[in-house]
Scaffold this motif. Sequence first.
Motif, PDB file in Angstrom:
ATOM      1  N   SER A   1      38.510  62.261 -10.034  1.00  0.00           N
ATOM      2  CA  SER A   1      39.740  61.936 -10.437  1.00  0.00           C
ATOM      3  C   SER A   1      40.298  61.553  -9.040  1.00  0.00           C
ATOM      4  N   GLU A   2      41.399  60.678  -8.577  1.00  0.00           N
ATOM      5  CA  GLU A   2      42.157  61.464  -7.667  1.00  0.00           C
ATOM      6  C   GLU A   2      43.680  62.464  -7.748  1.00  0.00           C
ATOM      7  N   GLU A   3      44.125  62.491  -9.179  1.00  0.00           N
ATOM      8  CA  GLU A   3      44.501  62.873  -9.214  1.00  0.00           C
ATOM      9  C   GLU A   3      43.940  64.361  -9.877  1.00  0.00           C
ATOM     10  N   PHE A   4      42.963  64.516 -10.057  1.00  0.00           N
ATOM     11  CA  PHE A   4      42.186  66.087 -10.214  1.00  0.00           C
ATOM     12  C   PHE A   4      42.150  66.210  -8.758  1.00  0.00           C
ATOM     13  N   LYS A   5      41.494  65.726  -8.084  1.00  0.00           N
ATOM     14  CA  LYS A   5      41.526  66.752  -6.248  1.00  0.00           C
ATOM     15  C   LYS A   5      42.180  67.064  -5.864  1.00  0.00           C
ATOM     16  N   ARG A   6      44.140  66.167  -6.472  1.00  0.00           N
ATOM     17  CA  ARG A   6      45.359  66.300  -5.993  1.00  0.00           C
ATOM     18  C   ARG A   6      45.795  67.594  -6.399  1.00  0.00           C
ATOM     19  N   LYS A   7      45.522  67.680  -7.744  1.00  0.00           N
ATOM     20  CA  LYS A   7      45.991  69.548  -8.682  1.00  0.00           C
ATOM     21  C   LYS A   7      44.913  70.043  -7.935  1.00  0.00           C
ATOM     22  N   ILE A   8      43.491  69.744  -7.024  1.00  0.00           N
ATOM     23  CA  ILE A   8      42.756  71.190  -6.707  1.00  0.00           C
ATOM     24  C   ILE A   8      43.529  71.413  -5.378  1.00  0.00           C
ATOM     25  N   VAL A   9      44.245  70.888  -4.695  1.00  0.00           N
ATOM     26  CA  VAL A   9      44.961  70.430  -3.605  1.00  0.00           C
ATOM     27  C   VAL A   9      46.160  71.501  -3.983  1.00  0.00           C
ATOM     28  N   HIS A  10      46.297  70.916  -4.876  1.00  0.00           N
ATOM     29  CA  HIS A  10      48.092  71.915  -5.252  1.00  0.00           C
ATOM     30  C   HIS A  10      47.861  72.997  -5.548  1.00  0.00           C
ATOM     31  N   GLU A  11      47.291  73.506  -6.111  1.00  0.00           N
ATOM     32  CA  GLU A  11      46.909  74.960  -6.495  1.00  0.00           C
ATOM     33  C   GLU A  11      46.475  75.403  -5.516  1.00  0.00           C
TER      34      GLU A  11
ATOM     35  N   SER B   1      45.969  66.960   1.805  1.00  0.00           N
ATOM     36  CA  SER B   1      47.636  67.941   1.848  1.00  0.00           C
ATOM     37  C   SER B   1      47.910  67.858   2.348  1.00  0.00           C
ATOM     38  N   ASN B   2      49.637  68.110   2.039  1.00  0.00           N
ATOM     39  CA  ASN B   2      50.264  67.539   2.875  1.00  0.00           C
ATOM     40  C   ASN B   2      50.691  68.374   3.869  1.00  0.00           C
ATOM     41  N   TYR B   3      50.427  69.951   4.775  1.00  0.00           N
ATOM     42  CA  TYR B   3      50.597  70.718   5.130  1.00  0.00           C
ATOM     43  C   TYR B   3      49.290  70.519   6.576  1.00  0.00           C
ATOM     44  N   ASN B   4      48.160  70.015   6.274  1.00  0.00           N
ATOM     45  CA  ASN B   4      46.889  70.383   7.250  1.00  0.00           C
ATOM     46  C   ASN B   4      46.782  68.561   7.502  1.00  0.00           C
ATOM     47  N   ASN B   5      46.826  69.005   9.185  1.00  0.00           N
ATOM     48  CA  ASN B   5      46.448  67.701   9.967  1.00  0.00           C
ATOM     49  C   ASN B   5      45.098  66.818  10.259  1.00  0.00           C
ATOM     50  N   LEU B   6      44.570  65.890  10.217  1.00  0.00           N
ATOM     51  CA  LEU B   6      43.353  66.037  10.681  1.00  0.00           C
ATOM     52  C   LEU B   6      43.152  66.538  12.128  1.00  0.00           C
ATOM     53  N   GLY B   7      42.166  67.120  12.048  1.00  0.00           N
ATOM     54  CA  GLY B   7      41.329  67.614  13.473  1.00  0.00           C
ATOM     55  C   GLY B   7      41.374  69.090  13.478  1.00  0.00           C
ATOM     56  N   VAL B   8      42.393  69.908  12.142  1.00  0.00           N
ATOM     57  CA  VAL B   8      42.231  71.373  12.643  1.00  0.00           C
ATOM     58  C   VAL B   8      42.116  71.965  11.201  1.00  0.00           C
ATOM     59  N   GLN B   9      41.329  72.818  11.529  1.00  0.00           N
ATOM     60  CA  GLN B   9      40.339  73.657  10.443  1.00  0.00           C
ATOM     61  C   GLN B   9      41.460  74.713   9.806  1.00  0.00           C
ATOM     62  N   VAL B  10      41.165  74.275   8.668  1.00  0.00           N
ATOM     63  CA  VAL B  10      41.496  75.555   7.678  1.00  0.00           C
ATOM     64  C   VAL B  10      40.610  76.376   6.847  1.00  0.00           C
ATOM     65  N   VAL B  11      41.575  77.714   7.131  1.00  0.00           N
ATOM     66  CA  VAL B  11      40.916  79.124   7.643  1.00  0.00           C
ATOM     67  C   VAL B  11      40.800  79.738   6.318  1.00  0.00           C
TER      68      VAL B  11
ATOM     69  N   THR C   1      33.313  70.982  -0.145  1.00  0.00           N
ATOM     70  CA  THR C   1      34.112  70.202  -1.432  1.00  0.00           C
ATOM     71  C   THR C   1      35.443  70.232  -0.967  1.00  0.00           C
ATOM     72  N   VAL C   2      36.028  71.289  -1.344  1.00  0.00           N
ATOM     73  CA  VAL C   2      37.249  71.672  -1.787  1.00  0.00           C
ATOM     74  C   VAL C   2      37.960  71.583  -0.117  1.00  0.00           C
ATOM     75  N   TYR C   3      36.915  72.101   0.715  1.00  0.00           N
ATOM     76  CA  TYR C   3      37.993  71.631   2.239  1.00  0.00           C
ATOM     77  C   TYR C   3      38.306  70.319   2.328  1.00  0.00           C
ATOM     78  N   ARG C   4      37.170  69.697   2.475  1.00  0.00           N
ATOM     79  CA  ARG C   4      37.301  68.098   2.350  1.00  0.00           C
ATOM     80  C   ARG C   4      38.671  67.401   1.581  1.00  0.00           C
ATOM     81  N   TRP C   5      38.854  67.676   0.626  1.00  0.00           N
ATOM     82  CA  TRP C   5      40.034  67.169  -0.465  1.00  0.00           C
ATOM     83  C   TRP C   5      41.186  67.551   0.696  1.00  0.00           C
ATOM     84  N   ILE C   6      41.012  69.519   0.605  1.00  0.00           N
ATOM     85  CA  ILE C   6      42.458  69.561   0.925  1.00  0.00           C
ATOM     86  C   ILE C   6      43.030  69.089   2.342  1.00  0.00           C
ATOM     87  N   HIS C   7      41.637  68.394   3.490  1.00  0.00           N
ATOM     88  CA  HIS C   7      42.041  67.618   4.294  1.00  0.00           C
ATOM     89  C   HIS C   7      42.475  66.522   4.109  1.00  0.00           C
ATOM     90  N   GLN C   8      41.894  66.263   3.151  1.00  0.00           N
ATOM     91  CA  GLN C   8      42.468  64.664   2.564  1.00  0.00           C
ATOM     92  C   GLN C   8      43.714  64.239   1.646  1.00  0.00           C
TER      93      GLN C   8
END
Length: 132
Positions: free
Chosen positions: A15-25, A55-65, A46-53
């Motif tokens: 669910s979207e709620e679960f994905k947002r919970k994971i990104v929040h953690e 996250s409040n802090y990550n913009n598209l085109g920015v690689q999370v490392v 999958t986790v990286y994709r959810w962070i991009h989708q």
Amino acid sequence: MLKTGKVLRSQRKFSEEFKRKIVHEYEFGQLSIKSISEQYSISLQTVYRWIHQYSNYNNLGVQVVEMKNSQEHKLKVQQKKIEELERVLGQKQLYLEYLEKVIELADEEYNIDIKKNSETLQSGGSKITKTR
């Protein structure tokens, strides 16, 4: 199960709620990406994709490392720990020298042998002893 022995995994829906919970953690430092992946059995991609989708802090085109602690940082932490242990050791050494001096002065001034010897008789505690 396939003839080759491989097990087919069914695709799970989250669910979207679960994905947002994971990104929040992840965002609040509660769990690392690797620990999220292991704990919830979700692939790292999958986790990286959810962070991009989500996250409040990550913009598209920015690689999370996610950076691990560098060797330099670990070395500095260990050096601070060594300095603290050396300081404590120095304090203990001063205290030991102080106690040895007190024992020495007690022997010289009051003729009291504080050091325990196997030949020394134990005091009864209630006898009155004569002083010089």
